[in-house]
Design a protein around this motif. Structure first.
Motif, PDB file in Angstrom:
ATOM      1  N   LYS A   1     -37.943 -18.801 -61.508  1.00 49.68           N
ATOM      2  CA  LYS A   1     -37.057 -19.954 -61.370  1.00 49.68           C
ATOM      3  C   LYS A   1     -36.117 -20.061 -62.579  1.00 49.68           C
ATOM      4  O   LYS A   1     -36.356 -19.460 -63.636  1.00 49.68           O
ATOM      5  N   LEU A   2     -35.057 -20.837 -62.412  1.00 49.73           N
ATOM      6  CA  LEU A   2     -34.110 -21.041 -63.496  1.00 49.73           C
ATOM      7  C   LEU A   2     -34.778 -21.773 -64.656  1.00 49.73           C
ATOM      8  O   LEU A   2     -35.613 -22.660 -64.445  1.00 49.73           O
ATOM      9  N   ALA A   3     -34.396 -21.379 -65.853  1.00 45.66           N
ATOM     10  CA  ALA A   3     -35.041 -21.911 -67.057  1.00 45.66           C
ATOM     11  C   ALA A   3     -34.411 -23.243 -67.449  1.00 45.66           C
ATOM     12  O   ALA A   3     -33.711 -23.367 -68.462  1.00 45.66           O
ATOM     13  N   ASP A   4     -34.672 -24.266 -66.630  1.00 46.72           N
ATOM     14  CA  ASP A   4     -34.299 -25.646 -66.920  1.00 46.72           C
ATOM     15  C   ASP A   4     -35.583 -26.341 -67.358  1.00 46.72           C
ATOM     16  O   ASP A   4     -36.448 -26.660 -66.527  1.00 46.72           O
ATOM     17  N   VAL A   5     -35.697 -26.586 -68.651  1.00 42.70           N
ATOM     18  CA  VAL A   5     -36.986 -26.903 -69.267  1.00 42.70           C
ATOM     19  C   VAL A   5     -36.823 -28.042 -70.267  1.00 42.70           C
ATOM     20  O   VAL A   5     -35.879 -28.047 -71.070  1.00 42.70           O
ATOM     21  N   ALA A   6     -37.738 -29.009 -70.215  1.00 44.08           N
ATOM     22  CA  ALA A   6     -37.750 -30.111 -71.185  1.00 44.08           C
ATOM     23  C   ALA A   6     -39.025 -30.042 -72.014  1.00 44.08           C
ATOM     24  O   ALA A   6     -40.128 -29.960 -71.459  1.00 44.08           O
ATOM     25  N   LEU A   7     -38.877 -30.082 -73.329  1.00 41.04           N
ATOM     26  CA  LEU A   7     -40.011 -30.089 -74.255  1.00 41.04           C
ATOM     27  C   LEU A   7     -40.024 -31.443 -74.951  1.00 41.04           C
ATOM     28  O   LEU A   7     -39.165 -31.733 -75.787  1.00 41.04           O
ATOM     29  N   TRP A   8     -41.013 -32.277 -74.578  1.00 42.04           N
ATOM     30  CA  TRP A   8     -41.102 -33.659 -75.057  1.00 42.04           C
ATOM     31  C   TRP A   8     -42.063 -33.753 -76.231  1.00 42.04           C
ATOM     32  O   TRP A   8     -43.187 -33.281 -76.154  1.00 42.04           O
ATOM     33  N   ARG A   9     -41.633 -34.407 -77.315  1.00 39.46           N
ATOM     34  CA  ARG A   9     -42.464 -34.552 -78.504  1.00 39.46           C
ATOM     35  C   ARG A   9     -43.312 -35.822 -78.399  1.00 39.46           C
ATOM     36  O   ARG A   9     -42.785 -36.928 -78.279  1.00 39.46           O
ATOM     37  N   LEU A  10     -44.631 -35.656 -78.431  1.00 43.05           N
ATOM     38  CA  LEU A  10     -45.553 -36.777 -78.222  1.00 43.05           C
ATOM     39  C   LEU A  10     -46.344 -37.141 -79.483  1.00 43.05           C
ATOM     40  O   LEU A  10     -47.391 -37.775 -79.396  1.00 43.05           O
TER      41      LEU A  10
END
Length: 454
Positions: free
Chosen positions: A379-388
């Motif tokens: 899949k297309l690399a549409d990625v969110a990295l959320w800082r918790l």
């Protein structure tokens, strides 16, 4: 370029709901190469390795309904319902031009990106005769900000003289609207799976569009192989008008005009009978659920759980910033969950269902669920990295609950097609202070053109 993100909790949102308490994701070029538990292989060549410890990795969010030009008119008609809100704002929007639209769209897209959105559907239906290339200005803004845009070429041909709501000076004639829509498809629609710009056909609504434009637009869209989008069943006043004028409900009217099907998604879908819900489910007609805007305008609560049970795709929409001044997509997960519970009880929606609505549900509405909406190889690399790691989320053991129930976390990184759009909670593509300044100038100029002192 290969990027490796490791050490993060991962919610893939795949069909099995696969999650990893600690996992890795490999991006190669514009696509996801692999995703899995634990660390990536030590010997895997990488141009960049990102430490994801303390973070949650999700698919990028998909916004299924917006009006980016409305970023220039936030704060108007604060106590109004939909029809009165429109009547107050139509004369202001008559002053839109390319510069104002570009400034508003750029600000709106930056806000969406900073709240995890990597794909946005924007419905632009106001085209003043002297405004210039407003759709082109919005498409330029999306390219500058770096996220995908489904530009819905909207239209209105039914002014007050024909029993519609908008002033006659702000509508196009039917042939001009259809020609403008066909031109937008020819100029900008990109059919490739990796596309960053697609065009959809979008007559505005039954109270601003003739039946001839609705049917002509449907024929045009299907002949060109693009999707169809309109507002429908947003308010009880709309239903009363449809019953009085056409002798049927909004969904019956849409079906009569050829506006149901797997290539259609509708904005709002609040006031739906059981028969209407069955129709949308049977035809696989999608619904863009806009919980904050519906609440702001007092429109009601959409029957999302019932729509999903019937088989209709449902995604989330921020809607225009003039009816949702926050303008981001991230808060809509919590709003959708809370409103579903107000309607159907505490079991009506959980955090993972809300995340699904924002990702795979939205991708399905836009016809891109094979390419977007989940973290899967290919899949297309549409990625969110959320800082918790902040005080807002410390101690919440479930990272998905932290994302949805808690305050919206800062983004450590947002990728669209493998390209960094947000890093350390700031745009990597534009200077946000410049965007804010341009928006302030544009908003003030639009108000002056309307004779409004603010």
């Amino acid at each position: 370029m290969r990027t490796v993100i490791e050490g993060a909790a991962i919610a893939t949102v795949d069909a099995a709901g696969t999650e990893y308490a600690e996992g890795h994701l490999v991006v190669n070029g514009s696509h996801i190469e692999s995703v899995g538990p634990g660390a990536a292989p030590d010997d895997l060549p990488a141009d960049r390795r990102v430490d994801g410890r303390g973070c949650l990795l999700t698919p990028g969010f998909v916004n299924t309904h917006h009006h980016l030009y409305q970023w220039a008119t936030r704060g108007f008609a604060q106590q109004s319902d939909l029809f009165n809100w429109l009547v107050e704002l139509y004369p202001v929007w008559a002053g839109l031009d390319e510069d104002i639209t570009r400034a508003a769209a750029t600000a709106g897209l930056v806000r969406l990106a900073r709240t995890g959105c990597t794909t946005a559907a924007d419905h632009h239906y106001v085209f003043p005769s002297d405004g210039g290339d407003l759709l082109g200005a919005t498409i330029d803004a999306a390219a500058e900000v770096g996220i995908r845009l489904h530009a819905v070429r909207g239209s209105m041909d039914r002014g007050t003289a024909a029993g519609g709501l908008p002033p006659d000076s702000l509508v196009e004639d039917t042939d001009t609207a259809l020609a403008g829509t066909a031109d937008a498809i020819d100029r900008w629609h990109d059919r490739t799976p990796e596309s960053f710009v697609r065009i959809a056909v979008g007559p505005c609504s039954p109270f601003s569009v003739s039946a001839e434009l609705m049917t002509g637009a449907a024929d045009l869209a299907r002949g060109a192989g693009v999707r169809l989008h309109t507002h429908l069943a947003e308010t009880i006043e709309e239903e009363k008008q449809c019953l009085a004028e056409f002798g049927c409900t909004p969904v019956d009217y849409a079906e009569r005009l050829g506006w149901t099907g797997a290539d259609v998604w509708l904005a709002h879908g609040v006031h739906l009978s059981d028969d209407a819900i069955r129709t949308l489910g049977t035809t696989r007609t999608g619904v863009a659920h806009c919980p904050t805007s519906n609440a702001r305008l007092g429109a009601g609560i959409a029957p999302v759980a019932d729509l999903l049970a019937a088989g209709a795709p449902v995604g989330l929409g921020a809607d225009g910033a003039a009816s949702n001044e926050d303008g981001g997509l991230g808060i809509e997960l919590r709003q959708a969950m809370y409103l579903a519970r107000l309607r159907g009880g505490a079991g009506a929606c959980d955090a993972r269902r809300a995340l699904w609505l924002a990702t795979m549900g939205g991708a399905a509405c836009l016809g891109r669920d094979a390419e977007l909406g989940s973290l899967e190889s290919g899949k297309l690399a549409d990625v969110a990295l959320w800082r918790l790691t902040g005080i807002e989320h410390a101690g919440i053991a479930d990272p998905v609950a932290a994302l949805v129930f808690g305050a919206l976390p800062p983004l450590a990184m947002l990728l669209a097609g493998g390209r960094t759009v947000i890093e350390d909670d700031e745009s990597s593509m534009v200077t946000e202070s410049d965007v804010a300044r341009a928006l302030g100038t544009a908003s003030a100029r639009l108000a002056r053109k309307a004779g409004i002192t603010r």
